[in-house]
Structure formats: structure tokens, C-alpha cells
Design a protein around this motif. Sequence first.
Motif, PDB file in Angstrom:
ATOM      1  N   VAL A 171      12.269   4.939  -5.295  1.00  0.00           N
ATOM      2  CA  VAL A 171      13.148   4.654  -6.431  1.00  0.00           C
ATOM      3  C   VAL A 171      13.852   3.314  -6.185  1.00  0.00           C
ATOM      4  CG1 VAL A 171      15.193   5.411  -7.695  1.00  0.00           C
ATOM      5  CG2 VAL A 171      13.481   7.081  -6.959  1.00  0.00           C
ATOM      6  N   LYS A 172      13.691   2.390  -7.128  1.00  0.00           N
ATOM      7  CA  LYS A 172      14.280   1.056  -7.012  1.00  0.00           C
ATOM      8  C   LYS A 172      15.569   0.910  -7.804  1.00  0.00           C
ATOM      9  CE  LYS A 172      10.892  -0.671  -4.537  1.00  0.00           C
ATOM     10  NZ  LYS A 172      11.094  -1.101  -3.141  1.00  0.00           N
ATOM     11  N   LYS A 173      15.747   1.760  -8.833  1.00  0.00           N
ATOM     12  CA  LYS A 173      16.951   1.662  -9.658  1.00  0.00           C
ATOM     13  C   LYS A 173      17.540   3.044  -9.882  1.00  0.00           C
ATOM     14  CE  LYS A 173      16.328  -2.548 -12.435  1.00  0.00           C
ATOM     15  NZ  LYS A 173      17.602  -3.141 -12.000  1.00  0.00           N
ATOM     16  N   VAL A 174      18.869   3.128  -9.828  1.00  0.00           N
ATOM     17  CA  VAL A 174      19.593   4.330 -10.221  1.00  0.00           C
ATOM     18  C   VAL A 174      20.579   3.909 -11.301  1.00  0.00           C
ATOM     19  CG1 VAL A 174      21.119   6.194  -9.509  1.00  0.00           C
ATOM     20  CG2 VAL A 174      19.350   5.371  -7.947  1.00  0.00           C
ATOM     21  N   LEU A 175      20.419   4.451 -12.509  1.00  0.00           N
ATOM     22  CA  LEU A 175      21.241   4.086 -13.651  1.00  0.00           C
ATOM     23  C   LEU A 175      22.266   5.178 -13.935  1.00  0.00           C
ATOM     24  CD1 LEU A 175      18.426   2.815 -16.062  1.00  0.00           C
ATOM     25  CD2 LEU A 175      19.695   1.497 -14.346  1.00  0.00           C
ATOM     26  N   LEU A 176      23.321   4.803 -14.608  1.00  0.00           N
ATOM     27  CA  LEU A 176      24.350   5.743 -15.047  1.00  0.00           C
ATOM     28  C   LEU A 176      24.419   5.676 -16.566  1.00  0.00           C
ATOM     29  CD1 LEU A 176      26.436   7.693 -13.806  1.00  0.00           C
ATOM     30  CD2 LEU A 176      28.141   5.877 -14.039  1.00  0.00           C
ATOM     31  N   ASP A 177      24.003   6.762 -17.218  1.00  0.00           N
ATOM     32  CA  ASP A 177      23.903   6.788 -18.675  1.00  0.00           C
ATOM     33  C   ASP A 177      23.078   5.622 -19.207  1.00  0.00           C
ATOM     34  OD1 ASP A 177      25.261   9.157 -19.221  1.00  0.00           O
ATOM     35  OD2 ASP A 177      27.216   8.166 -19.121  1.00  0.00           O
ATOM     36  N   GLY A 178      21.987   5.336 -18.514  1.00  0.00           N
ATOM     37  CA  GLY A 178      21.051   4.309 -18.966  1.00  0.00           C
ATOM     38  C   GLY A 178      21.437   2.887 -18.645  1.00  0.00           C
ATOM     39  N   GLU A 179      22.576   2.681 -17.967  1.00  0.00           N
ATOM     40  CA  GLU A 179      23.051   1.337 -17.677  1.00  0.00           C
ATOM     41  C   GLU A 179      23.196   1.145 -16.169  1.00  0.00           C
ATOM     42  OE1 GLU A 179      23.513  -0.876 -20.021  1.00  0.00           O
ATOM     43  OE2 GLU A 179      23.312   0.446 -21.763  1.00  0.00           O
ATOM     44  N   GLU A 180      23.020  -0.121 -15.734  1.00  0.00           N
ATOM     45  CA  GLU A 180      23.293  -0.445 -14.339  1.00  0.00           C
ATOM     46  C   GLU A 180      24.788  -0.314 -14.073  1.00  0.00           C
ATOM     47  OE1 GLU A 180      21.738  -4.074 -12.923  1.00  0.00           O
ATOM     48  OE2 GLU A 180      19.643  -3.510 -13.212  1.00  0.00           O
ATOM     49  N   PHE A 181      25.117   0.199 -12.903  1.00  0.00           N
ATOM     50  CA  PHE A 181      26.512   0.417 -12.531  1.00  0.00           C
ATOM     51  C   PHE A 181      26.797  -0.353 -11.255  1.00  0.00           C
ATOM     52  CE2 PHE A 181      29.757   3.232 -10.413  1.00  0.00           C
ATOM     53  CZ  PHE A 181      30.796   2.911 -11.256  1.00  0.00           C
ATOM     54  N   PHE A 182      27.693  -1.303 -11.336  1.00  0.00           N
ATOM     55  CA  PHE A 182      28.082  -2.116 -10.187  1.00  0.00           C
ATOM     56  C   PHE A 182      26.902  -2.905  -9.634  1.00  0.00           C
ATOM     57  CE2 PHE A 182      32.224  -1.810  -7.921  1.00  0.00           C
ATOM     58  CZ  PHE A 182      32.118  -3.026  -7.277  1.00  0.00           C
ATOM     59  N   GLY A 183      26.223  -3.616 -10.515  1.00  0.00           N
ATOM     60  CA  GLY A 183      25.135  -4.463 -10.049  1.00  0.00           C
ATOM     61  C   GLY A 183      23.915  -3.649  -9.671  1.00  0.00           C
ATOM     62  N   ASP A 184      23.285  -4.013  -8.537  1.00  0.00           N
ATOM     63  CA  ASP A 184      22.005  -3.417  -8.168  1.00  0.00           C
ATOM     64  C   ASP A 184      22.121  -2.520  -6.945  1.00  0.00           C
ATOM     65  OD1 ASP A 184      22.599  -5.309  -6.336  1.00  0.00           O
ATOM     66  OD2 ASP A 184      20.715  -6.405  -6.460  1.00  0.00           O
ATOM     67  N   ASP A 185      23.277  -1.890  -6.721  1.00  0.00           N
ATOM     68  CA  ASP A 185      23.475  -1.040  -5.555  1.00  0.00           C
ATOM     69  C   ASP A 185      23.388   0.424  -5.976  1.00  0.00           C
ATOM     70  OD1 ASP A 185      24.179   0.243  -3.267  1.00  0.00           O
ATOM     71  OD2 ASP A 185      25.878  -1.060  -2.805  1.00  0.00           O
ATOM     72  N   PRO A 186      22.250   1.103  -5.768  1.00  0.00           N
ATOM     73  CA  PRO A 186      22.106   2.489  -6.233  1.00  0.00           C
ATOM     74  C   PRO A 186      23.075   3.450  -5.573  1.00  0.00           C
ATOM     75  CG  PRO A 186      19.967   1.532  -5.673  1.00  0.00           C
ATOM     76  CD  PRO A 186      21.010   0.589  -5.167  1.00  0.00           C
ATOM     77  N   THR A 187      23.455   3.201  -4.321  1.00  0.00           N
ATOM     78  CA  THR A 187      24.286   4.170  -3.615  1.00  0.00           C
ATOM     79  C   THR A 187      25.709   4.225  -4.143  1.00  0.00           C
ATOM     80  OG1 THR A 187      24.789   2.515  -1.926  1.00  0.00           O
ATOM     81  CG2 THR A 187      22.947   3.986  -1.497  1.00  0.00           C
ATOM     82  N   LEU A 188      26.127   3.250  -4.952  1.00  0.00           N
ATOM     83  CA  LEU A 188      27.441   3.348  -5.574  1.00  0.00           C
ATOM     84  C   LEU A 188      27.490   4.512  -6.550  1.00  0.00           C
ATOM     85  CD1 LEU A 188      28.326  -0.390  -6.103  1.00  0.00           C
ATOM     86  CD2 LEU A 188      29.599   1.259  -4.746  1.00  0.00           C
TER      87      LEU A 188
END
Length: 928
Positions: A171-188
Motif C-alpha cells: 500500500v502506497k497511499k492511505v487516504l482519509l475520506d478520499g483525501e490525503e491527510f498531512f501530505g504523503d505520510d500514511p502513518t499519520l
Amino acid sequence: MKLTYSLVLFLLLAILSSKSYAQHKLSGSVVDGKDLAKLHQASIALLNPKDSVLVTFGRTKENGTFQLANLDTGTYKMVVSYPQYADLVRDIQVTAGDVDIGLVKLSKAALLLEEVQVNGKIPVVIKGDTIEYDAGSFKVDKDAKVEDLLKVLPGITMDGSGKITAQGKEVKKVLLDGEEFFGDDPTLITRNIRSDMVSKVQVYEKKSDLAVRTGVDDGERTQTIDIKLKEDKKKGLFGQAVAGAGTDHYYGGKVMFNKFKGSQKIAAYGILANDGMVGLGFEDSQKYGVGGSSNVQVMEGGGIMITSGGDGSDGDWDGTYSGGGVPRAINMGASYSDKTKDDKHKVNVNFKRNQIRVGNTSTYNAQNNLPERAQVDNNVTRSQNESKSNTANLRYDLKLDSMSDLTVNMGFMKSSRDNFSGSEADQRTLDGVLITKTTSKNDLNADQDRFNVNAMLTRRFRKERRSVTFNMNANTDQNRSKIQYFSENIFQSSGDTTLIDQFKNDKLANNTYGASVTYSEPLSKRLTAAVGYAFNSSKSETLNQSFDKDPVTGEYTVLDQNLLNDFDYTSLKSAVNTSLNYKSSTLTVNVSNRVDFEDVKRTYNNLNTTLQRNQTSVNPVFSVNYKISKSKNINFRYSGHTSQPSLTQIEPLKQNAQPLIEYLDNPNLKAGFDNSYSIDYNNYKQLKDQSIYFYVNADQGKNSINNSVRYDLDRGTQQISYVNIDKDNWRMYGGSGYSFVLQKKWGLKMNLGMQVQYNSQFSYLSSYTEEPKLNRNQTWSVSPNIGFSRYKANKMDFYISIRPGVQQMNSYLQPELNRSTFTLRTYSELTYYFPKDFKISLTTNQNYQAATKTLQSINIVNMNGYVSKKLLKDKSLEVQVFVNDILNKNNGVYRYQNGTSFIQTSNDVLRRYGMLKVIYNFTSMNRP
């Protein structure tokens, strides 16, 4: 190791004993409740009534009958589904013997209207290309994070570093409600959002922004997880505060603050620590600063920056911490995102301020298999490095109308580095006879300013898939560094000594501008063509000055003309791109080719000479994606590109940062061509939580640009030139995996896999007195792996991975030094929940590598663990006693193969210490 083997033995015994349980069958028939018509392919799912976790699944035959086998005794929740019929939910009791429930009558949903209310949740739903999990159907700890929720979802795995794999793909991206959250850091998201805030978890392959806008599938995919929040959790404040104090003056503190109000999301964090916590998660995707393993950095657009260091240990550290040395970090950041109700305006802004200081003692030992003999290179470096950076990013999306979209991205970075290192190095024969001895010091102060802006405008037309897209970008980069450099080299054979004592002043200014236009046109219902043109201009100014000390004044004011690099670099590139895209419900085919026409020129200001090349490159791409079924997919991709020589390879710059190496010109250097092939297959049976995948990748280099190295074996020096070799270089690697449920009642899963790698590289090697000899280095490795995992909330969780392997290195010129080595890597993590909210957790990393002719075998074991207790009525406060490196066995040693060399490095690492941590999870939202 003992802990790992004990756990494996325990699991195997438990599995064998579990086979003694009685297994039963459940059978019946599914029919229409009105006319008793047989319903073919109706689905029957049995769920655990306590947590709604899927136990087994089946479908009816043509005569409407079904049979579910291998059931343990107990109570189940049965869910029967059929299109256009209302779901039927019933509790089923399985006792001694098989169970036949007879006719199961379904009613059409249209006839029920509001008379019947069906209760129950379906934990997993497949919607087209998307797999959707109902978060409430999977039980986790009350204060668990999204990371804990993902671990219990079928088909999703997570390793100790936080890397997530879904359906066998990283997995390269983790989104929150379809949007990036805090840039490109999935663990946030995964490590800070609470699981009780989540409504759904969706897994899908995200298309590129261009494909989404134009409707033309370009074949680009990014494995993505989208976390959907509950409506009542989109308003409120929550976060976490961590404070820890430990032995040997270790400390760690972190605060994470989040505020949600509908689509508006505000977040901020701060870190102050020296216990290895330097950030919140993955490294930034963009690495700024001058780094890498070469003293010559080719910047974007062709500008060149020379530094005095060879690697991080030589003072060229770029601020990226990866476990070497003891860090002190002061980092903070903030993020804001929002959008209007009609989605016309969207904005995402984030800022990060990072400061890290690392002290380290690193060693480097290499067995180099040279022509006629082998030798050993040794290096010990002590360094103190500090990096500071401020980065800001903005993304703004504007929907001009229903047919037009505009996206603007802007980024700014300002950084500085203060790096000091001192090294002692030597070269010796295998018998220990000294060849050279080098002492060096490097004191570097550098700063960089970087700004970029990109705008993309897409206009769609009434005819579907007809569109035009304009893209514009601009980048500017300013680098400045001042270096105090000292080096003393003693040559044992002649008794000569060379001394370098200089002050270096380096500057680089680079500006790049570009624009492109792409037009797509549907040729038929499934076939789309696209044509595009792009232009790019890059200009840079490079100045590398080296000053010797004035014997009268003692100041560094005497310019060394032999090491002066003063030149301007320009690049003008035009590109034409054409593509064809075929897409049906099961098949996607993409064919494209880009032709680049580039004029590159280096003008020497101090020599009044010019180095210029006109070059043409082709970049063909062919890809096929075939969707065998909703959960079964196979993909093939080929890409090729012309590999043009850089001007630095044709005419290397003047340098003395590597005193024992001389780079030679080669004006006859020509372009090579690289081919890349890949095939991958995924088969995931969602309802059985079973996956099979494999992938094979091959990279082929034709007429490749490789090194020709001449060695002076007596003095330990080298002459290197870049040459074309009319032999194919190959790099091939592949892997496979099979994951399945081993014991349903325990939630026990098993993973089987295999990784294989093969490299074949050609180069010329010789002594000074001989003509170059063609050498071929071949390396291959095979590494099977087996893993067990179990995740049960508030009980016992564990994950175990065992990976033995064999590595082989062959060299044509030194066959007597060919070597096979055995490796063994294991990883385990265990969490056990005690009554009264006590918990114990242990993680163990083990790495064994067999000995070589000059390097001893290594076996590294690093075990960390903690005991914790949750307090307060809502369990929001946690007290934790943490111990790092419990066995005190982590020595920071790492070994790898590179060309004709076995290389072993070591770094200072965080050794054993204890720490008392207090963790507080705060929220203004109502807890469930």
C-alpha cells in the motif's frame, strides 16, 4: 532465537491437537418464498455471533442446495443473500452430528416494502474494483488505532516497520475520506486515528490524476486504503501526548493534535526525543540536499554539485536518519485541508520543520576481488552531523465548471547542514600486508533553497473520453556549501606521502521550466488515442573552487586552477508522445511511445571551451491488464528507454575528494538501451481470506555504460573510465506468496513465500600494466519464508516470520574466490493481554549471515518489549515500562554484496536502556 523457535513449536503442537475436534456439515436448500423456485448461486455466509467475523462461505448449486463442511460445534449467525431478494439472517446451532436446515425461503425486496426489517451487518462487500470492510464487524481493543484495525482485516497484513500489504500488493497511499491527510505520510492516519471513529475501510487501486480526469486509463495504479469516518466522528478534537524518561539520559516526547469539522481537518504535531523517534512515520518521498554514494551530484536538469564526501560517513550526510548513530530530534508540523460542499474548491496545506543531530562511529570493511589478487579495505569514521529543514506544500483544486478542472501544486524547502567527520582508512592484502593508509577530516556547512510550482488544466468535451490537458511547471534550486578538507595518504610500497589541505567553495544555481499539452480522442467504444507534446528548458551555473593555504598569511586564498570547475549547463528538450488505450470490462491494453530530442551543452567559463551533445531517445511502453474475475488479475508490462551518457561520464569533473581514484575522459561514449519486463498475478478469495500472488521482473541493459577500472596493486590507486560493453547486463528478481487461514477458531493464519534474485553484470578490470579484461560478476539468492499470525482483540496476538536463504557470488577473473553464504532472518512480535488492563509486548529481529574468506559470521538479535497498564475510567491514560535491546545484542552490523566485493558495515545504534512512558489519548468526541 530461542523465543522464536519456542513459539513455532507451540503453534505446530496446537495445530496438530486442534485436528482432534469434531467437524460437522450444514446443508439445506434456498428457494423463492412464493413459488419455491430454486435459487442458483445464492450466497450463504456463517459469521461468529460475538464479533461478526466471517467463519466460512458457500454458494448454492443449480438445484438450490448447499453444503458447508468442517464446522466446529457452536452457534453461528447465518446470512443468506440473493440479488433483488431481502437478506435472511438466522442463528444456527451446530451440535453433535450434521445439520440439515431444509428449505430456506427468501422474499423479494420489492414485496417487503417496510414490513420486514433485516438486522445484521455484512463484514466484507465487493463493489466493482473496491473491497469494502465494515469496521464495526471486526473487534479490536477499545482504544485501538487504525493500525490495529487493519491487522484484523482479511487480506491486509502489516510488518513491524508499519509497511502495509493488501491483496499481496504494498500500500502506497492511505487516504482519509478520499483525501490525503498531512501530505504523503500514511502513518499519520494509521497510528493516530482511533479505530472507533472508522465506519468503512476501502481497498482499491487508485488511478492517476490524469486518468481520472480524462477517462483514459493509462495503466498506472497505486494500491490505496481509504479510511471512511463515521458521520458523528467528523466533528471534534482528539489527539495523543507521549512523555518518556529513561536510563542513560534517554528521553522521548510527542504531541499529536487533530480537529475535524466536517470536511475541514486541522492537525499539528511536535517531537522532542533522543530515543530514535525522529518522525511520525515513513520518510518523505522527496529527498532534498546533496547525498548518495558519489562525490558528484547531477542535479535535476543537468546541473552538477561536487562535495568532498563519498558517503554519509565522510560528511555528506543529507539529514535522512535510517538507524545509524544516536539521534536527537526536534521536529514539528501542521496541516490544514478543507473543501466546499459542492467540491468546487479544495485546499490542502502542510508545513514541516525538522531538526536532527546524529553522532555516529561507523566502520566499513570490504573484501575486494581484484585482478590477480584480493585485498581488504577498512575504514573507521567518527561524525557529528546536524540538519535543519523547513518545507511547505500547497495543493489547490478548482472545478471551473462541470467539464473543466484546475490543480495547482506548490512546494518550498529551505535547509541547512553542518557535518563534521574524521576517518582513518587502509588497504591490505589478505595476508594483512599494508598497501595504503589514509587519514582525512571533512567539515561541511551547506544550505539549499528549493521552490517548485505545477499547474494542470483539463478540459473535457461532451463526447466521452475526448479531452485536452495542459500542464506547466517551474523549479528553482540554489545550493551553497563551504568545506574544510584535509587528507593524508601514505603509500607503503614507495614510502611516498601526499597531503591535501584545502578550503572548498561550491555553488550551484539551477532553473527549470516546462510545459506540455495532451489531447485524447475516442476512436471507438473501447479504443482511445492520445497525442502530446512537451517542452523543457533547464539552465544551471556551477562553481567549484579549491583554495590552498598561503604560506605567508596562513589563509586559504591560493586558488587551485587544476581543480576549478566553472561552467554553465543548458538543456533544451522537446518530446512527442503518442498512445493507444483499449479498455473493456476485463481487459486493458496500453501502447505508447515518447520520442525525446535533447540538446545538452556545458560551457566552461574559465577555459572558453564547450562540450555539447545532441541526442535522441525513445521510450516505448506496452502493458496488458486482464481481470480474470473480481478477485483474480494478471498484468504484463514492458518498457524501454534509451540510456544516454551524461556529460560527467563523457568528461568527468576535476576533483580530489577521492585521492586514490582518477577519472578519465571518454569522448566516444555512446548511448545504450534498457529493457524492462514484468508480470504479476493476484488471486484473492476474499470470503475465505486466502490469497495467492507471484511477480517476476527483469531488467536488461544492452550496450550498457559500465566501468573500466585499472588498478595499481602496489599503490592501491585506480583509474576509472566509462565505456560501452557489448554484452547484456541482467537483473532479475521475483517472488510468490500464499496466505490462508490455518485454524479458524483461533484466528490463526499462515503465510508461505519465496524470493529469488539474479544479477549478471559486465565490466573491465585490469592492472596498470595489462590490457583491460572483461569480467562478469554473477550473483543469485534464494530465500523461502514461512509465517504465522494471529490477531484477537484483548487476548493474544502474534506474528512470526522465518526466512532462510542462500547467496552465491561468482567472478570470472577470480573463480577461486567464488562463495556461497547461508542467511537466516526471523522476525516475531507477541502481545498478551492480562486481566485488569495489563499488557505485555515483545518484538524480536534476528539476522544471521555465514562467514566469508575475510569476514566472520554475524548473528544479530534485537529484542524490544514493554509492560503497560491502562488507567482512568475511559482507559485513556496508559503507563508503560519499555526496554530497548533487552538482550543487549544489537551491534548495528550489516553485510551485503556489491559487484566483486563482500562489504560489511557497522554503526552506533541505540543499545539497551529502560524508559518509563506515559501515554494520554485525549478527545472531545463521545466514545462508544
